[in-house]
Design a protein around this motif. Sequence first.
Motif, mmCIF file in Angstrom:
data_model
loop_
_atom_site.group_PDB
_atom_site.id
_atom_site.type_symbol
_atom_site.label_atom_id
_atom_site.label_comp_id
_atom_site.label_asym_id
_atom_site.label_seq_id
_atom_site.Cartn_x
_atom_site.Cartn_y
_atom_site.Cartn_z
ATOM 1 N N GLU A 35 70.950 15.176 -39.886
ATOM 2 C CA GLU A 35 70.513 16.466 -39.349
ATOM 3 C C GLU A 35 70.810 17.585 -40.335
ATOM 4 N N VAL A 36 69.838 18.486 -40.495
ATOM 5 C CA VAL A 36 69.998 19.579 -41.452
ATOM 6 C C VAL A 36 70.933 20.642 -40.897
ATOM 7 N N ILE A 37 71.449 21.455 -41.803
ATOM 8 C CA ILE A 37 72.126 22.702 -41.437
ATOM 9 C C ILE A 37 71.019 23.736 -41.324
ATOM 10 N N TYR A 38 70.780 24.221 -40.114
ATOM 11 C CA TYR A 38 69.573 25.011 -39.844
ATOM 12 C C TYR A 38 69.912 26.492 -39.722
ATOM 13 N N PHE A 39 69.662 27.220 -40.808
ATOM 14 C CA PHE A 39 69.964 28.647 -40.844
ATOM 15 C C PHE A 39 68.692 29.504 -40.886
ATOM 16 N N VAL A 40 67.613 29.017 -40.279
ATOM 17 C CA VAL A 40 66.362 29.778 -40.300
ATOM 18 C C VAL A 40 65.859 30.097 -38.887
ATOM 19 N N GLY A 41 66.799 30.297 -37.973
ATOM 20 C CA GLY A 41 66.403 30.733 -36.635
ATOM 21 C C GLY A 41 65.763 32.106 -36.639
ATOM 22 N N ASN A 42 65.933 32.860 -37.728
ATOM 23 C CA ASN A 42 65.272 34.159 -37.858
ATOM 24 C C ASN A 42 63.816 34.026 -38.293
ATOM 25 N N SER A 43 63.385 32.815 -38.615
ATOM 26 C CA SER A 43 61.977 32.561 -38.932
ATOM 27 C C SER A 43 61.313 31.700 -37.862
ATOM 28 N N LEU A 44 61.965 30.597 -37.509
ATOM 29 C CA LEU A 44 61.463 29.724 -36.449
ATOM 30 C C LEU A 44 62.633 28.987 -35.826
ATOM 31 N N GLY A 45 62.875 29.263 -34.547
ATOM 32 C CA GLY A 45 63.958 28.589 -33.850
ATOM 33 C C GLY A 45 63.664 27.115 -33.643
ATOM 34 N N LEU A 46 64.718 26.337 -33.435
ATOM 35 C CA LEU A 46 64.555 24.909 -33.185
ATOM 36 C C LEU A 46 63.900 24.653 -31.823
ATOM 37 N N GLN A 47 63.339 23.461 -31.693
ATOM 38 C CA GLN A 47 62.675 23.077 -30.451
ATOM 39 C C GLN A 47 63.699 22.653 -29.397
ATOM 40 N N PRO A 48 63.687 23.315 -28.229
ATOM 41 C CA PRO A 48 64.533 22.835 -27.130
ATOM 42 C C PRO A 48 64.020 21.473 -26.641
ATOM 43 N N LYS A 49 64.933 20.594 -26.295
ATOM 44 C CA LYS A 49 64.522 19.268 -25.824
ATOM 45 C C LYS A 49 63.698 19.352 -24.542
ATOM 46 N N THR A 50 63.923 20.398 -23.756
ATOM 47 C CA THR A 50 63.189 20.536 -22.490
ATOM 48 C C THR A 50 61.771 21.074 -22.685
ATOM 49 N N ALA A 51 61.450 21.567 -23.888
ATOM 50 C CA ALA A 51 60.141 22.190 -24.104
ATOM 51 C C ALA A 51 59.002 21.218 -23.811
ATOM 52 N N ARG A 52 59.158 19.976 -24.266
ATOM 53 C CA ARG A 52 58.110 18.983 -24.047
ATOM 54 C C ARG A 52 57.877 18.753 -22.552
ATOM 55 N N ASP A 53 58.957 18.751 -21.764
ATOM 56 C CA ASP A 53 58.816 18.540 -20.319
ATOM 57 C C ASP A 53 58.003 19.659 -19.679
ATOM 58 N N TYR A 54 58.245 20.883 -20.122
ATOM 59 C CA TYR A 54 57.529 22.022 -19.551
ATOM 60 C C TYR A 54 56.042 21.974 -19.909
#
Length: 425
Positions: A35-54
């Motif tokens: 897993e990457v160290i993700y420091f770009v939430g100011n460009s594109l936040g990570l996908q919530p696991k629940t997003a697919r369910d919605y």
Amino acid sequence: MKFENSLEFARKLDSEDKIAKYRNEFIFPKVDGKEVIYFVGNSLGLQPKTARDYVDEIMQDWANLGVEGHFYSEKPWWDYHERFAEKLAKIVGANPSEVTVMNTLTVNLHLLMISFYRPSGKRFKIICEEKAFPSDQYMIASQVRVHGFDPSEAIIEIKKRDGENIFRTGDVLKKISEVGEECALVLIGGVNYYSGQVFDMEKITSAGHEVGAMVGWDLAHAAGNVELKLSEWNVDFAAWCSYKYMNSGPGNASGCFINRKYHNKKDLPRLEGWWGHNKERRFLMEPEFLPEPNANAWQISNAPVLALAPYLASLEMFDEVGMPALIEKRNKIVTYLEFILQDIDKQIDSTFEVITPSKQEERGTQLSVFLHGKGREVFNYLMKNGVYIDWREPNVIRLAPAPFYCSYEDIYNFGQIMKKAILNS
């Protein structure tokens, strides 16, 4: 707290983190299986696991109900956007009636300027910040031209002082006062995308109103990141994207704030469509527009529910955690990141400079680092070794450890990789 640059100390901070468990609610990209160290939430936040369910819920309703999904699905599509109002209101400091979600950010700013940029006589100028995000620059210039003005005369840019990296609030207030009765609108990014500086939105809004101007804010880098009190500050309007700190997915829907003092004003200019028409009478197909009695009056088309679904999934977590808890962690994790950078600076002959304000009240999640010398090589090394950051010309990397899913161990590990990147470039 006295910080330490050690893995043991970072893990101790993680063990004390009240919202650490939410990291497991997001999906991380991987580099070399890790897993990457993700420091770009100011460009594109990570996908919530629940997003697919919605999203799947809507796909199933579409399959099983067809057009009847508008009214008979578990979350009926015709009022899907109304589920956002209370949750977003808490995030931006507004009354639920003042918030809606629709379109995308620049589209919404254009629509809001129809209502709130109303040049008349000598009052035609717009004040914005120097080198605003390009989309804002293009949008403001085009609006000015539509009204028949020359952008070089109508747009007044607030500038940083020579040799300085941030805007001084006093200079902003002075410029507003100088433009005075010629100022029709103040429109600034609440958080500067390049430096990460948080503007004093309360003081600037008040100053704009004192000279008789409207005041709006582009909150792309502020919503879900910093404390906002749009109603209390008496902001006229604002808009924000949802795909950065609010993790709704690439290019997704935008939120809007319209101060309630402008609700129920039939004579207020705006571009109108049937989803802004009074909800109770919408399907009567009446020829005359009757606006909704709230921010939804600025809606034009029916809600793109497939796009809104991931946004709603993320907002459920925001509502569960609350902005105070997110801001508390944000302050601590960014301070720790700053400490790690300073410690690296002591250890090696570094070639970087943090250009984000050091005062906590003047920054959010982002630290912008100016890389003197071989900047691109450092950036490439970090990316290749599983640190996702972004690059801004001429020589800046932006680090944004979003509190929802970044850990203190991430910060420590970044420091180790950063040190190697500098030594190997």
